[in-house]
Design a protein around this motif. Sequence first.
Motif, PDB file in Angstrom:
ATOM      1  N   MET A   1      35.771  30.067  42.206  1.00 43.08           N
ATOM      2  CA  MET A   1      36.073  29.982  43.632  1.00 43.08           C
ATOM      3  C   MET A   1      35.350  28.807  44.278  1.00 43.08           C
ATOM      4  SD  MET A   1      37.888  31.523  45.790  1.00 43.08           S
ATOM      5  CE  MET A   1      38.116  31.854  47.462  1.00 43.08           C
ATOM      6  N   MET A   2      34.099  28.597  43.904  1.00 46.50           N
ATOM      7  CA  MET A   2      33.320  27.497  44.470  1.00 46.50           C
ATOM      8  C   MET A   2      33.909  26.152  44.072  1.00 46.50           C
ATOM      9  SD  MET A   2      30.151  27.063  45.923  1.00 46.50           S
ATOM     10  CE  MET A   2      28.935  25.800  46.063  1.00 46.50           C
ATOM     11  N   LEU A   3      34.382  26.042  42.841  1.00 51.53           N
ATOM     12  CA  LEU A   3      34.983  24.793  42.369  1.00 51.53           C
ATOM     13  C   LEU A   3      36.267  24.494  43.141  1.00 51.53           C
ATOM     14  CD1 LEU A   3      34.901  22.447  40.399  1.00 51.53           C
ATOM     15  CD2 LEU A   3      36.129  23.868  38.767  1.00 51.53           C
ATOM     16  N   LEU A   4      37.049  25.502  43.411  1.00 51.70           N
ATOM     17  CA  LEU A   4      38.285  25.332  44.177  1.00 51.70           C
ATOM     18  C   LEU A   4      37.982  24.839  45.591  1.00 51.70           C
ATOM     19  CD1 LEU A   4      41.345  25.600  44.304  1.00 51.70           C
ATOM     20  CD2 LEU A   4      41.007  27.971  45.031  1.00 51.70           C
ATOM     21  N   GLN A   5      36.961  25.387  46.224  1.00 49.69           N
ATOM     22  CA  GLN A   5      36.578  24.948  47.568  1.00 49.69           C
ATOM     23  C   GLN A   5      36.113  23.497  47.554  1.00 49.69           C
ATOM     24  OE1 GLN A   5      33.620  27.833  48.658  1.00 49.69           O
ATOM     25  NE2 GLN A   5      35.109  29.131  49.727  1.00 49.69           N
ATOM     26  N   MET A   6      35.347  23.110  46.527  1.00 50.49           N
ATOM     27  CA  MET A   6      34.857  21.740  46.436  1.00 50.49           C
ATOM     28  C   MET A   6      36.017  20.763  46.214  1.00 50.49           C
ATOM     29  SD  MET A   6      31.762  20.022  44.189  1.00 50.49           S
ATOM     30  CE  MET A   6      31.536  21.512  43.331  1.00 50.49           C
ATOM     31  N   LEU A   7      36.950  21.122  45.336  1.00 51.49           N
ATOM     32  CA  LEU A   7      38.104  20.268  45.094  1.00 51.49           C
ATOM     33  C   LEU A   7      38.983  20.153  46.345  1.00 51.49           C
ATOM     34  CD1 LEU A   7      39.126  21.302  41.478  1.00 51.49           C
ATOM     35  CD2 LEU A   7      38.055  19.161  42.209  1.00 51.49           C
ATOM     36  N   THR A   8      39.135  21.255  47.055  1.00 44.14           N
ATOM     37  CA  THR A   8      39.900  21.231  48.302  1.00 44.14           C
ATOM     38  C   THR A   8      39.251  20.303  49.316  1.00 44.14           C
ATOM     39  OG1 THR A   8      40.640  23.504  47.917  1.00 44.14           O
ATOM     40  CG2 THR A   8      40.841  22.652  50.161  1.00 44.14           C
ATOM     41  N   ALA A   9      37.933  20.365  49.431  1.00 47.90           N
ATOM     42  CA  ALA A   9      37.222  19.495  50.364  1.00 47.90           C
ATOM     43  C   ALA A   9      37.396  18.024  49.986  1.00 47.90           C
ATOM     44  CB  ALA A   9      35.744  19.856  50.395  1.00 47.90           C
ATOM     45  N   VAL A  10      37.315  17.725  48.703  1.00 46.02           N
ATOM     46  CA  VAL A  10      37.480  16.344  48.248  1.00 46.02           C
ATOM     47  C   VAL A  10      38.894  15.855  48.565  1.00 46.02           C
ATOM     48  CG1 VAL A  10      37.607  14.883  46.199  1.00 46.02           C
ATOM     49  CG2 VAL A  10      35.681  16.435  46.492  1.00 46.02           C
ATOM     50  N   VAL A  11      39.894  16.677  48.311  1.00 50.56           N
ATOM     51  CA  VAL A  11      41.283  16.291  48.584  1.00 50.56           C
ATOM     52  C   VAL A  11      41.494  16.071  50.080  1.00 50.56           C
ATOM     53  CG1 VAL A  11      43.670  17.114  48.522  1.00 50.56           C
ATOM     54  CG2 VAL A  11      42.226  17.341  46.501  1.00 50.56           C
ATOM     55  N   VAL A  12      40.962  16.961  50.898  1.00 47.51           N
ATOM     56  CA  VAL A  12      41.098  16.820  52.351  1.00 47.51           C
ATOM     57  C   VAL A  12      40.436  15.527  52.823  1.00 47.51           C
ATOM     58  CG1 VAL A  12      40.377  17.782  54.576  1.00 47.51           C
ATOM     59  CG2 VAL A  12      41.394  19.259  52.842  1.00 47.51           C
ATOM     60  N   LEU A  13      39.251  15.219  52.307  1.00 48.15           N
ATOM     61  CA  LEU A  13      38.573  13.982  52.693  1.00 48.15           C
ATOM     62  C   LEU A  13      39.356  12.747  52.259  1.00 48.15           C
ATOM     63  CD1 LEU A  13      34.850  14.892  51.976  1.00 48.15           C
ATOM     64  CD2 LEU A  13      35.925  14.540  54.194  1.00 48.15           C
ATOM     65  N   MET A  14      39.904  12.765  51.067  1.00 48.76           N
ATOM     66  CA  MET A  14      40.697  11.626  50.593  1.00 48.76           C
ATOM     67  C   MET A  14      41.964  11.445  51.432  1.00 48.76           C
ATOM     68  SD  MET A  14      39.194  10.056  48.259  1.00 48.76           S
ATOM     69  CE  MET A  14      37.874  10.253  47.099  1.00 48.76           C
ATOM     70  N   LEU A  15      42.622  12.547  51.766  1.00 49.33           N
ATOM     71  CA  LEU A  15      43.815  12.449  52.606  1.00 49.33           C
ATOM     72  C   LEU A  15      43.473  11.941  54.005  1.00 49.33           C
ATOM     73  CD1 LEU A  15      45.745  15.684  51.581  1.00 49.33           C
ATOM     74  CD2 LEU A  15      46.318  13.309  51.012  1.00 49.33           C
ATOM     75  N   THR A  16      42.341  12.369  54.538  1.00 51.72           N
ATOM     76  CA  THR A  16      41.896  11.892  55.841  1.00 51.72           C
ATOM     77  C   THR A  16      41.630  10.396  55.798  1.00 51.72           C
ATOM     78  OG1 THR A  16      40.929  14.046  56.332  1.00 51.72           O
ATOM     79  CG2 THR A  16      40.170  12.182  57.663  1.00 51.72           C
ATOM     80  N   MET A  17      40.963   9.936  54.741  1.00 48.38           N
ATOM     81  CA  MET A  17      40.682   8.504  54.594  1.00 48.38           C
ATOM     82  C   MET A  17      41.980   7.708  54.458  1.00 48.38           C
ATOM     83  SD  MET A  17      38.075   6.488  54.402  1.00 48.38           S
ATOM     84  CE  MET A  17      36.743   6.351  53.270  1.00 48.38           C
ATOM     85  N   ALA A  18      42.924   8.206  53.666  1.00 42.95           N
ATOM     86  CA  ALA A  18      44.207   7.528  53.509  1.00 42.95           C
ATOM     87  C   ALA A  18      44.967   7.490  54.837  1.00 42.95           C
ATOM     88  CB  ALA A  18      45.035   8.226  52.439  1.00 42.95           C
ATOM     89  N   GLY A  19      44.886   8.559  55.601  1.00 48.14           N
ATOM     90  CA  GLY A  19      45.518   8.586  56.914  1.00 48.14           C
ATOM     91  C   GLY A  19      44.929   7.561  57.850  1.00 48.14           C
ATOM     92  N   TRP A  20      43.612   7.424  57.838  1.00 42.85           N
ATOM     93  CA  TRP A  20      42.955   6.453  58.703  1.00 42.85           C
ATOM     94  C   TRP A  20      43.335   5.028  58.314  1.00 42.85           C
ATOM     95  CZ3 TRP A  20      41.442   5.826  63.241  1.00 42.85           C
ATOM     96  CH2 TRP A  20      40.636   4.758  63.608  1.00 42.85           C
ATOM     97  N   LEU A  21      43.403   4.757  57.013  1.00 48.51           N
ATOM     98  CA  LEU A  21      43.813   3.429  56.563  1.00 48.51           C
ATOM     99  C   LEU A  21      45.253   3.145  56.975  1.00 48.51           C
ATOM    100  CD1 LEU A  21      42.149   3.329  53.034  1.00 48.51           C
ATOM    101  CD2 LEU A  21      41.411   2.147  55.110  1.00 48.51           C
ATOM    102  N   SER A  22      46.099   4.156  56.957  1.00 50.65           N
ATOM    103  CA  SER A  22      47.491   3.995  57.398  1.00 50.65           C
ATOM    104  C   SER A  22      47.555   3.671  58.885  1.00 50.65           C
ATOM    105  CB  SER A  22      48.288   5.261  57.120  1.00 50.65           C
ATOM    106  OG  SER A  22      48.320   5.512  55.746  1.00 50.65           O
ATOM    107  N   VAL A  23      46.736   4.328  59.684  1.00 55.52           N
ATOM    108  CA  VAL A  23      46.696   4.059  61.122  1.00 55.52           C
ATOM    109  C   VAL A  23      46.246   2.619  61.371  1.00 55.52           C
ATOM    110  CG1 VAL A  23      45.466   4.607  63.271  1.00 55.52           C
ATOM    111  CG2 VAL A  23      46.384   6.437  61.850  1.00 55.52           C
ATOM    112  N   GLN A  24      45.235   2.151  60.646  1.00 58.10           N
ATOM    113  CA  GLN A  24      44.779   0.777  60.810  1.00 58.10           C
ATOM    114  C   GLN A  24      45.878  -0.217  60.436  1.00 58.10           C
ATOM    115  OE1 GLN A  24      41.137   0.634  58.513  1.00 58.10           O
ATOM    116  NE2 GLN A  24      39.933   0.783  60.383  1.00 58.10           N
TER     117      GLN A  24
END
Length: 61
Positions: A1-24
Amino acid sequence: MMLLQMLTAVVVLMLTMAGWLSVQQLYRNFEKNNPECGPFREDGGNSACKCCASRHICQTQ
């Protein structure tokens, strides 16, 4: 369960970063197609000049 939460957090952060780069990139394209709005200002630039909002050409000092 802890590994799933960590992977989810990493994916969310990467998607957020990709979104910000798209906005720029969208902003860069907007600036390229609308040169009357003044030069592209990266993050941390002079935000006091709002050429498009005030509909005037900025004076460089």
